[in-house]
Enzyme design. Structure first.
Site, short mmCIF file in Angstrom:
data_model
loop_
_atom_site.label_atom_id
_atom_site.label_comp_id
_atom_site.label_asym_id
_atom_site.label_seq_id
_atom_site.Cartn_x
_atom_site.Cartn_y
_atom_site.Cartn_z
N HIS A 240 0.79 -1.24 0.00
CA HIS A 240 0.00 0.00 0.00
C HIS A 240 0.83 1.29 0.00
O HIS A 240 0.29 2.37 -0.20
CB HIS A 240 -0.92 0.04 1.22
C1 UD1 Z 1 -2.00 5.23 5.85
C2 UD1 Z 1 -0.76 5.71 6.59
C3 UD1 Z 1 0.28 4.60 6.57
C4 UD1 Z 1 -0.30 3.32 7.13
C5 UD1 Z 1 -1.54 2.96 6.33
C6 UD1 Z 1 -2.20 1.70 6.81
C7 UD1 Z 1 -0.25 8.13 6.45
C8 UD1 Z 1 0.69 9.10 5.87
N1 UD1 Z 1 -0.15 6.87 5.94
O1 UD1 Z 1 -1.64 5.01 4.50
O2 UD1 Z 1 1.38 4.98 7.36
O3 UD1 Z 1 0.66 2.28 6.99
O4 UD1 Z 1 -2.47 4.04 6.44
O5 UD1 Z 1 -3.20 1.32 5.89
O6 UD1 Z 1 -1.05 8.46 7.31
N2 UD1 Z 1 -8.72 4.98 1.15
C9 UD1 Z 1 -9.92 4.35 0.90
N3 UD1 Z 1 -10.57 3.78 1.95
C10 UD1 Z 1 -10.07 3.80 3.23
C11 UD1 Z 1 -8.84 4.44 3.46
C12 UD1 Z 1 -8.17 5.02 2.41
O7 UD1 Z 1 -10.39 4.29 -0.22
O8 UD1 Z 1 -10.72 3.28 4.15
C13 UD1 Z 1 -8.03 5.67 0.06
C14 UD1 Z 1 -7.98 7.17 0.31
O9 UD1 Z 1 -9.10 7.80 -0.16
C15 UD1 Z 1 -6.72 7.56 -0.44
C16 UD1 Z 1 -5.84 6.31 -0.31
O10 UD1 Z 1 -6.69 5.22 0.00
O11 UD1 Z 1 -7.01 7.77 -1.79
C17 UD1 Z 1 -4.77 6.49 0.74
O12 UD1 Z 1 -5.34 6.57 2.04
P1 UD1 Z 1 -4.52 7.21 3.28
O13 UD1 Z 1 -5.24 6.94 4.53
O14 UD1 Z 1 -4.15 8.59 2.97
O15 UD1 Z 1 -3.15 6.45 3.26
P2 UD1 Z 1 -2.77 4.92 3.35
O16 UD1 Z 1 -2.12 4.58 2.07
O17 UD1 Z 1 -3.87 4.02 3.83
#
Ligand code: UD1
Length: 401
Positions: A240
């Site tokens: 991820h």
């Molecule tokens: C985040 C953390 C990372 C952790 C990870 C665990 C930061 C900088 N990163 O990364 O350290 O290891 O969580 O999973 O805080 N999204 C969805 N559904 C969700 C959550 C996210 O669709 O339930 C999408 C968001 O809209 C975005 C992307 O996934 O487009 C990234 O989500 P984000 O929470 O920013 O970062 P992670 O990659 O999950």
């Protein structure tokens, strides 16, 4: 449907039945003057998992009132609600509901800070407990520090010394913001000391993930996802991190390597929403044809897969800690790690360190499997004694109230 659910449905197209039941309560709690108040902060999947035992331990104290904030950074049911159920986490007292697709880090951090400031001003806690290295962790710690509230940081001191990772930036800033640093191991304490954190503010009490595992250990499954799974003969993969999935060529090359691996040994790959979006956007779905893919899975399923895997292949910090506890060898899809002591030898090879590759790491692991297994087993107690870590952290926190 309540307003929060309505807004969420508009943004993400979820049905009302999918709407997150933990996002409903919104009320100001009058402070009980006989009790000290602690705010525990959640927001992402690893925080739901790793904070659960801390929440249970703090809830045992009659003289402590615990409030739970959920920022909503992770909002899909399979990334959030499922862990509340599996780990019996109480309903949050406050939900920030910052969930939004494709927002920048600054926007996400800013939105959380604005909501955190408002809630902290009205709740006036004696301590704010944050965990890990996510935007949720940084944003709430920064808002709390600016209000001169005491901040306790769990999982303090891990460093990979690579500031291109958003998590490393968050960790370094957290060392400055926190008043109390709960470092899992001595080497992480050393990192904090090097950065000038006072010795008296650092407490090495282990990592609460050992207690999270203990909570669900009796529920682990023998064979998942299929009864036909051959124990010890599959790779469990997760992916991820932005540097692996946001770049089409990098993601394509990882998926190609995984697909080649799957010719010889089963590859089980639950796909993170971020990764799923990238696979679709870059037109890479065909690369997954021989891989056992699925939507994100629960904690019990994930631990079950780690326990019986031949090896874990992942860029997740959480999975590394869990692989250590189960003594399962891992290949880390990163050039560096916060746990260099585990990355010696074959226990946890770094696939993207100079001159390395996934294929090369798998070849080395296969040739040295028994050595790798023994090396990883040495770390099974490294993060602390189950059922002790969270209670020790909670007791310490209470002693300084
Ligand atoms: C985040 C953390 C990372 C952790 C990870 C665990 C930061 C900088 N990163 O990364 O350290 O290891 O969580 O999973 O805080 N999204 C969805 N559904 C969700 C959550 C996210 O669709 O339930 C999408 C968001 O809209 C975005 C992307 O996934 O487009 C990234 O989500 P984000 O929470 O920013 O970062 P992670 O990659 O999950």
């Amino acid at each position: 449907m309540d307003k929060a659910c309505h807004d969420r449905t508009q943004i993400h197209g979820n049905s009302s039945s999918e709407c997150f039941k933990y996002a409903k309560k919104e009320q100001i709690k009058l402070k009980d003057m006989n009790k000290k108040r602690i705010v525990a902060v959640l927001g992402t999947r690893p925080q739901f998992i790793e904070m659960a035992p801390i929440i249970h331990a703090l809830n045992k104290f009659n003289d402590v009132e615990l409030l739970i904030y959920n920022t909503g950074q992770h909002y899909d049911r399979l990334m959030s609600e499922i862990f509340f159920d599996e780990l019996s986490i109480p309903e949050p007292d406050t939900n920030f509901e910052v969930a939004a697709d494709s927002v920048s880090h600054a926007e996400q951090t800013g939105m959380i800070m604005i909501k955190a400031e408002k809630s902290l001003l009205s709740d006036k806690p004696d301590i704010v407990v944050v965990e890990g290295d996510t935007n949720t962790t940084l944003a709430v710690a920064l808002a709390a520090s600016k209000l001169k509230l005491k901040v306790a940081h769990i999982e303090a001191g891990g460093r990979c010394f690579d500031k291109t990772l958003p998590e490393e930036l968050n960790r370094v800033l957290l060392a400055d913001l926190a008043d109390i640093h709960y470092a899992p191991v001595e080497s992480h304490k050393k990192n904090l000391l090097h950065e000038g954190v006072d010795n008296s503010a650092i407490h090495v009490l282990g990592h609460p993930v050992v207690d999270s595992i203990a909570i669900v250990s009796s529920r682990l499954k023998e064979r998942f996802p299929s009864e036909k799974m051959e124990l010890g003969n599959y790779f469990y993969v997760t992916l991820h991190r932005d540097f692996n999935v946001d770049n089409p060529l990098k993601l394509q090359s990882i998926l190609k390597d995984l697909s080649e691996l799957a010719e010889k040994r089963t590859v089980v790959f639950p796909i993170h929403p971020r990764t799923q979006k990238c696979i679709q956007e870059f037109g890479l779905s065909d690369s997954l044809h021989n891989i056992t893919t699925m939507r994100p899975i629960g904690y019990v399923e994930s631990l079950s897969l780690i326990k019986h895997a031949y090896a874990v292949i992942s860029d997740s910090g959480g999975l590394l800690k869990e692989s250590m506890v189960f003594g399962t060898p891992m290949i880390t899809l990163r050039p560096n790690t916060e746990w260099p002591e585990v990355a010696q030898g074959f226990a946890n090879q770094l696939a993207f360190a100079r001159g390395n590759s996934i294929t090369k790491c798998v070849q080395l692991l296969t040739r040295n499997y028994d050595v790798a297994k023994v090396s990883m087993k040495k770390f099974s107690t490294y993060l602390g004694t189950p059922n002790k870590v969270a209670s020790n952290i909670a007791s310490h926190m209470r002693s300084i109230l």
